[in-house]
Motif scaffolding. Structure first.
Motif, short mmCIF file in Angstrom:
data_model
loop_
_atom_site.label_atom_id
_atom_site.label_comp_id
_atom_site.label_asym_id
_atom_site.label_seq_id
_atom_site.Cartn_x
_atom_site.Cartn_y
_atom_site.Cartn_z
N ILE A 213 0.85 -1.19 0.00
CA ILE A 213 0.00 0.00 0.00
C ILE A 213 0.89 1.24 0.00
O ILE A 213 1.79 1.37 0.83
CB ILE A 213 -0.94 0.03 1.23
CG1 ILE A 213 -1.88 -1.19 1.22
CG2 ILE A 213 -1.75 1.32 1.25
CD1 ILE A 213 -2.77 -1.28 2.45
N VAL B 160 1.04 5.05 0.77
CA VAL B 160 0.31 6.04 1.56
C VAL B 160 0.78 7.44 1.16
O VAL B 160 1.96 7.78 1.32
CB VAL B 160 0.52 5.82 3.07
CG1 VAL B 160 -0.36 6.78 3.87
CG2 VAL B 160 0.23 4.38 3.45
N GLN C 155 -3.49 -8.53 4.02
CA GLN C 155 -4.30 -7.36 3.72
C GLN C 155 -4.67 -6.61 4.99
O GLN C 155 -4.59 -5.37 5.06
CB GLN C 155 -5.57 -7.78 2.97
CG GLN C 155 -6.41 -6.62 2.45
CD GLN C 155 -5.76 -5.91 1.28
OE1 GLN C 155 -5.19 -6.55 0.40
NE2 GLN C 155 -5.82 -4.58 1.27
N GLU D 35 -3.38 -2.81 5.83
CA GLU D 35 -4.35 -1.73 5.97
C GLU D 35 -4.25 -1.07 7.35
O GLU D 35 -4.36 0.16 7.47
CB GLU D 35 -5.76 -2.27 5.75
CG GLU D 35 -6.04 -2.64 4.29
CD GLU D 35 -7.43 -3.20 4.08
OE1 GLU D 35 -8.17 -3.37 5.08
OE2 GLU D 35 -7.79 -3.48 2.91
N ALA E 180 -1.11 1.07 7.26
CA ALA E 180 -1.33 2.24 6.39
C ALA E 180 -2.13 3.30 7.12
O ALA E 180 -1.88 4.51 7.00
CB ALA E 180 -2.03 1.81 5.11
N THR E 181 -3.12 2.86 7.90
CA THR E 181 -3.92 3.79 8.70
C THR E 181 -3.05 4.49 9.74
O THR E 181 -3.18 5.71 9.96
CB THR E 181 -5.07 3.05 9.40
OG1 THR E 181 -5.90 2.45 8.40
CG2 THR E 181 -5.90 4.00 10.25
#
Length: 448
Positions: free
Chosen positions: A375, A377, A432, A436, A439-440
């Motif tokens: 991911i 960001v 995943q 996630e 990434a948050t």
């Protein structure tokens, strides 16, 4: 002040960050560090300049060539060519250095300037820092006959194509190959060399107009290649990026074969031929854990480096290793090239398919890819990531949950304004979820 050079040269939006004024100043500084300070017997230094086909390459190359010539450097303008072709030509000509104008896989509004040292090698940090320091100094200003000349390099592409054909262990007769040239720098030479090697070639993404580079085609957009391979019942497909230093592939069923799988196939090929130095493959920390496991099972050691083909090259050069690369498709064959070469890689991969009589799918099955999620960001302070204690704690907690069946890699990109979060795990769902979550956390702790 932030360092001007990133992971791969100076890169940014053309005419915004990367202006003709900056391009000229960089070329003048490079003329001192790479040319005038290293020239022998008072001769005028020589530089090779090439570009990919994006529209801003015209004004940037004009500025760079003006800066070089005004500094007393003779310029060989090689026109539109892949980055690895420029690197090859620097060595082939015995030039003092080279300049490649490209933003690789980025969209058309971006561009970049990459400098190549004598022999076609990428610069180390010390040389880049020296060029950056020279930006603050007055450039050389020779006059009269001491200024440089700019001349067109008429047979640049032919030299490169001949070189590529000489690397082939066997011809490609009987293979049907789809080539996706990303509307980029390999649009001319890649189809020509595959045809010359005996393959039946179907070409897509080979109509560059200056603004369509990497747009829906190439190694970052494989859907068109997958469809073309299936529609034409081809044996395999090869995808380059805008400057053709990358190669990804598609097998006859339309499955993607990434850089890790290509490296695994070619490492075994070179080992079989007795050409894999110390039975060692060099890869980055971004390579899938499955690559290490597959190579270990076949008696091959994987040495890891930081992200960026320049760091792979440093390890290869320091130890004499013959093969290395990245999951993204930068693959380096040290016996034939000084940098990643997507056309060379595609040729070698196709030659392996032809020599073994196996499909690309069969060859790629040597590696079992562990689920991996990446991911990017955006909108965060990427420079603060390594020192952010709450973020480092979140990474440690994630690693504890994954245990020995996975890993986490979080790093600021060297080429884009993003923080990359990569997670590998035993299952896709776990990878995943952890990616996630991290990434948050990146967005929360590093928000601008």
């Amino acid at each position: 002040m932030a360092r001007l050079f990133g992971t791969d040269g100076v890169r940014g939006k053309a005419n915004e960050l990367l202006t003709p004024e900056l391009a000229m100043r960089l070329s003048q500084a490079a003329s001192v560090v790479l040319g005038l300070s290293q020239s022998e017997d008072g001769r005028r230094p020589v530089a090779v300049v090439a570009k990919d086909p994006r529209i801003s390459g015209d004004f940037l190359s004009a500025a760079i060539e003006a800066g070089l010539a005004a500094s007393g450097v003779d310029v060989k303008d090689a026109g539109t060519l892949p980055t690895p072709a420029a690197a090859f030509l620097v060595g082939d000509l015995g030039a003092d250095f080279g300049v490649m104008i490209s933003a690789s896989h980025n969209a058309a509004p971006d561009n970049g300037i990459k400098f190549l040292a004598r022999g076609g090698k990428k610069l180390d940090d010390a040389l880049e820092d020296a060029i950056e320091a020279c930006l603050q100094m007055d450039p050389p200003r020779p006059t009269g006959g001491a200024v440089g000349r700019v001349s067109r390099f008429a047979d640049a592409e032919d030299r490169y194509i001949i070189h590529l054909l000489q690397t082939l262990p066997n011809r490609l007769d009987g293979l049907k190959v789809v080539l996706d040239c990303a509307h980029g720098a390999a649009s001319g030479c890649s189809p020509e060399v595959f045809n010359a090697a005996g393959a039946e070639v179907i070409v897509i993404g080979a109509e560059p107009d200056g603004v369509n580079i990497n747009d829906g085609y190439g190694s970052t957009h494989l859907e068109q290649l997958q469809a073309a391979v299936l529609a034409n019942h081809a044996d395999l497909g090869i995808a380059h990026d805008g400057d053709a230093d990358r190669c990804l592939a598609v097998d006859h069923e339309g499955n993607v074969v990434d850089g890790d799988q290509i490296m695994a196939i070619m490492a075994l090929a070179l080992k079989d031929q007795g050409k894999l130095k110390d039975d060692t493959l060099v890869a980055t920390v971004m390579s899938n854990l499955g690559l290490t496991l597959a190579m270990e099972a076949n008696g091959i050691t994987v040495t890891q480096t930081g992200v960026g083909d320049r760091y792979v090259l440093e390890s290869m050069n320091a130890n004499g290793y013959s093969l290395g690369g990245e999951q993204s498709g930068h693959v380096i064959f040290a016996d034939h090239a000084t940098t990643g070469d997507g056309v060379l890689t595609g040729l070698q991969l196709a030659a392996r398919v032809r020599a073994t009589g196996k499909s690309l799918k069969e060859l790629a099955a040597v590696l079992t890819v562990l689920p991996q999620v990446l991911i990017n960001v955006r909108g965060v302070d990427k420079a603060a990531a390594p020192e952010c204690e709450p973020l480092q704690l979140a990474i440690s907690e994630s690693e504890e949950r994954l245990g020995s069946t996975g890993r986490v890699l979080l790093r600021p990109s060297g080429t884009e304004p993003v923080v990359r979060v990569m997670v590998e795990a035993a299952t896709q769902e776990q990878a995943q979820a952890e990616a996630e979550l991290l990434a948050t956390k990146v967005s929360e702790y590093l928000a601008l």
